[in-house]
Design an enzyme around this catalytic site. Structure first.
Site, PDB file in Angstrom:
ATOM      1  N   LYS A   1       3.023   6.456  -3.043  1.00 21.08           N
ATOM      2  CA  LYS A   1       4.038   7.023  -2.904  1.00 21.08           C
ATOM      3  C   LYS A   1       4.645   6.722  -4.445  1.00 21.08           C
ATOM      4  O   LYS A   1       4.969   7.734  -5.087  1.00 21.08           O
ATOM      5  CB  LYS A   1       5.228   6.479  -2.272  1.00 21.08           C
ATOM      6  CG  LYS A   1       5.016   6.619  -0.858  1.00 21.08           C
ATOM      7  CD  LYS A   1       4.575   8.207  -0.697  1.00 21.08           C
ATOM      8  CE  LYS A   1       4.583   8.607   0.551  1.00 21.08           C
ATOM      9  NZ  LYS A   1       5.141   9.960   1.346  1.00 21.08           N
TER      10      LYS A   1
ATOM     11  N   ALA B   1       0.381  -1.162   0.171  1.00 22.61           N
ATOM     12  CA  ALA B   1       0.181  -0.308  -0.354  1.00 22.61           C
ATOM     13  C   ALA B   1       1.115   1.061   0.246  1.00 22.61           C
ATOM     14  O   ALA B   1       0.279   2.764  -0.515  1.00 22.61           O
ATOM     15  CB  ALA B   1      -0.807   0.012   1.197  1.00 22.61           C
ATOM     16  N   TYR B   2       1.561   1.271   0.674  1.00 17.68           N
ATOM     17  CA  TYR B   2       2.929   2.612   0.694  1.00 17.68           C
ATOM     18  C   TYR B   2       3.478   2.580  -0.379  1.00 17.68           C
ATOM     19  O   TYR B   2       3.503   3.753  -0.770  1.00 17.68           O
ATOM     20  CB  TYR B   2       3.878   2.522   2.128  1.00 17.68           C
ATOM     21  CG  TYR B   2       4.650   3.133   2.565  1.00 17.68           C
ATOM     22  CD1 TYR B   2       4.134   4.178   2.726  1.00 17.68           C
ATOM     23  CD2 TYR B   2       6.023   3.592   1.794  1.00 17.68           C
ATOM     24  CE1 TYR B   2       5.213   5.500   3.034  1.00 17.68           C
ATOM     25  CE2 TYR B   2       7.160   4.736   2.146  1.00 17.68           C
ATOM     26  CZ  TYR B   2       6.566   5.541   2.614  1.00 17.68           C
ATOM     27  OH  TYR B   2       7.291   6.982   2.927  1.00 17.68           O
ATOM     28  N   ALA B   3       3.952   1.527  -0.988  1.00 17.15           N
ATOM     29  CA  ALA B   3       4.471   1.797  -2.508  1.00 17.15           C
ATOM     30  C   ALA B   3       3.697   2.057  -3.179  1.00 17.15           C
ATOM     31  O   ALA B   3       3.841   3.091  -4.168  1.00 17.15           O
ATOM     32  CB  ALA B   3       5.001   0.440  -2.480  1.00 17.15           C
TER      33      ALA B   3
END
Length: 252
Positions: free
Chosen positions: A161, A156-158
């Site tokens: 971002k 999710a973070y990747a």
């Protein structure tokens, strides 16, 4: 040339300003002359506000939980109302959740995307409407080395971002002609609360440090100079750029 970096007379709004990178950016902008609106969840945390006011700058705390979409939408008009304008916006609030992708909880995916991408989009959209009309503005998003690399156990973070990188470029394409600069700062491995587990891991911390050409983890204060640059007239012809502040990590 030093006058090109002077932010006197400018008003900045910074989310995620109670700690870490956001706090250092807000303080750095104030040190360069800007008045600052601190977009934060807690109205009772006045430590940074007091520090900025001691510099002789105006500083207001505006309630803005980035998981509350209405508060995000209200942040720009509230800043303008209380500080008399808006010239710089830095959506810096962010969260992290680690889990193997096969087990990654949907609710954590949704929360990471809301905080790290959708709230940024909403704040940028509100700021852009004002800045395009006034014919001037600086928007500085916060990417990550995960904007370029997938990482491990952070899908999710990747994804968020990666989205920040493309959102930054998309907005720059539309707003550059209106004298609105949209750029991103791209942190590498920074010693903040988000990375406490990695910093405390004696094996991983050493492995990461050895891979960084600068041979050290970054600190939040490493972002003061880059943020002031992108917020200033020194960066007038810089549009849609992702400025890595990573000790050389991406070039390794």
């Amino acid at each position: 040339m030093k006058h090109a970096f002077d932010l006197s007379g400018k008003v900045a709004a910074v989310s995620g300003s109670t700690r870490g990178i956001g706090r250092s950016i807000a303080l750095g902008l104030a040190e360069a002359g800007a008045d600052v609106a601190l977009l934060q969840r807690s109205l009772s945390d006045t430590t940074l506000q007091e520090e900025i006011r001691q510099l002789g700058r105006k500083c207001e705390i505006i309630e803005c939980d980035v998981e509350n979409r209405q508060q995000v939408r209200n942040a720009v008009p509230e800043t303008i109302s209380r500080l008399g304008g808006l010239h710089i916006v830095v959506p810096c609030a962010g969260i992290q959740h680690r889990s193997p992708s096969v087990d990654f909880p949907e609710e954590d995916w949704d929360r990471v995307m809301q905080v790290n991408l959708k709230s940024v989009w909403l704040l940028c959209q509100q700021a852009g409407r004002h800045m395009v009309e006034q014919g001037y503005g600086k928007i500085i998003t916060i990417g990550s080395v995960a904007s370029f690399q997938g990482g491990f156990t952070v899908p999710a973070y990747a994804a968020a971002k990666g989205g920040i990188a493309q959102l930054t470029k998309a907005l720059a394409n539309e707003w550059a002609a209106h004298n609105v600069n949209v750029n991103a700062l791209v942190p590498g491995y920074i010693d903040t609360d988000m990375n406490t587990a990695l910093v405390s891991d004696p094996t991983r911390s050493v492995q990461i440090s050895e891979r960084i050409p600068a041979a050290r983890w970054g600190t939040p204060d490493d972002f003061k100079g880059p943020a002031v640059f992108l917020a200033s007239d020194a960066a007038a012809y810089v549009h849609g750029h992702l400025l890595a502040v990573d000790g050389g990590w991406l070039g390794r």
